[in-house]
Design a protein around this motif. Structure first.
Motif, mmCIF file in Angstrom:
data_model
loop_
_atom_site.group_PDB
_atom_site.id
_atom_site.type_symbol
_atom_site.label_atom_id
_atom_site.label_comp_id
_atom_site.label_asym_id
_atom_site.label_seq_id
_atom_site.Cartn_x
_atom_site.Cartn_y
_atom_site.Cartn_z
ATOM 1 N N SER A 1 -126.644 20.891 -71.112
ATOM 2 C CA SER A 1 -125.878 22.121 -70.888
ATOM 3 C C SER A 1 -126.116 22.709 -69.516
ATOM 4 O O SER A 1 -125.232 23.310 -68.909
ATOM 5 C CB SER A 1 -126.238 23.165 -71.950
ATOM 6 N N THR B 1 -125.047 15.305 -69.337
ATOM 7 C CA THR B 1 -124.553 15.792 -70.628
ATOM 8 C C THR B 1 -125.340 17.011 -71.109
ATOM 9 O O THR B 1 -124.963 17.621 -72.112
ATOM 10 C CB THR B 1 -124.635 14.684 -71.700
ATOM 11 N N THR C 1 -125.823 25.978 -61.367
ATOM 12 C CA THR C 1 -126.106 25.301 -62.623
ATOM 13 C C THR C 1 -126.980 24.078 -62.363
ATOM 14 O O THR C 1 -126.606 23.181 -61.615
ATOM 15 C CB THR C 1 -124.816 24.877 -63.331
ATOM 16 N N ASN D 1 -132.206 22.148 -71.978
ATOM 17 C CA ASN D 1 -131.042 22.503 -71.162
ATOM 18 C C ASN D 1 -130.973 21.712 -69.869
ATOM 19 O O ASN D 1 -129.895 21.506 -69.299
ATOM 20 C CB ASN D 1 -131.075 23.989 -70.809
ATOM 21 N N ARG E 1 -128.936 20.897 -63.992
ATOM 22 C CA ARG E 1 -129.106 19.981 -65.125
ATOM 23 C C ARG E 1 -130.220 18.961 -64.854
ATOM 24 O O ARG E 1 -130.983 18.638 -65.749
ATOM 25 C CB ARG E 1 -127.799 19.244 -65.421
#
Length: 231
Positions: free
Chosen positions: A31, A29, A39, A201, A41
């Protein structure tokens, strides 16, 4: 039946590879931080090559309590099939030596480098001048002067404040709403959720040790062996 209101993600495993270290799903969850088109996480905080080879984390954050050595960096980057952020010192190891280790890490394929909390600004600047990958600095206190770290070239923050991590992240976000933040999330869904809500983040997750993981497997093996002899 597939719920049309949710994105269905097929999961494929095998008989031999279905047992792996899974990071808490709540981390998804966050960003995320986009680095060179990837990306990130979830980051698994380990230098154990067996765990690195058997995890569903997006990346590895490989920081350890010894003088950084190119041989360790090379070993980690050779085994990893996910991006790695490598520790390059900043505490005991500083100056040109940290810069050289950082450059070696980049040449070996590191996605970024991480420096320890005591790193002098001069060392951060020396590293930043040598490499073309993101430089992260570890933050352990809400009183750290973040602006001076950014002024010498820091690209992102690695917040590691134990139980105070969410409050440190909150304090940073008040003045720096857009700086990328990786943060330790603790071992519970509640603590991870609090850290993400504070503004992290991406979350670094500390997995169980290989010994702890193997203990569970050995208990199964013992039970199976005893069952053969009805004992």
């Amino acid at each position: 039946m597939v719920d049309n209101n949710q994105i269905y993600i097929p999961h494929l495993t095998s008989r031999l590879r279905r047992n792996y270290v899974s990071v808490p799903p709540i981390i998804q969850t966050a960003s995320g931080i986009n680095i060179f088109g990837k990306t990130i996480r979830s980051l698994i905080f380990t230098t154990d090559v067996a765990i690195i080879e058997n995890t569903n984390a997006d990346a590895v954050i490989a920081v350890y309590p010894f003088t950084p050595q190119p041989s360790i960096t090379q070993a980690l980057l050779t085994i990893a099939d996910i991006p790695v952020l490598c520790g390059v010192g900043g505490g005991l190891t500083q100056g040109i030596r940290s810069a050289d280790i950082a450059l070696h890490a980049e040449f070996q394929g590191a996605l970024g480098v991480v420096m320890n909390a005591p790193t002098p600004n001069e060392t951060i600047q020396a590293v930043k001048e040598r490499v073309d990958i993101p430089v992260a600095i570890t933050i352990v206190s809400e009183h750290t002067n973040i602006q001076e770290k950014l002024d010498v070239g820091v690209d992102m923050l690695n917040v590691s404040g134990g139980s105070k991590t969410p409050s440190i992240v909150t304090a940073i976000r008040k003045s720096f709403p857009y700086i990328p933040i990786i943060a330790t999330g603790g071992n519970t869904e509640e603590s991870i959720k609090a850290t993400i809500k504070a503004g992290a983040n991406a979350i670094s997750f500390t997995p169980p040790s290989t010994a702890e993981l193997f203990k569970e497997r050995m208990e199964i093996y013992r039970a199976e062996e005893n069952a053969k002899y009805n004992k």
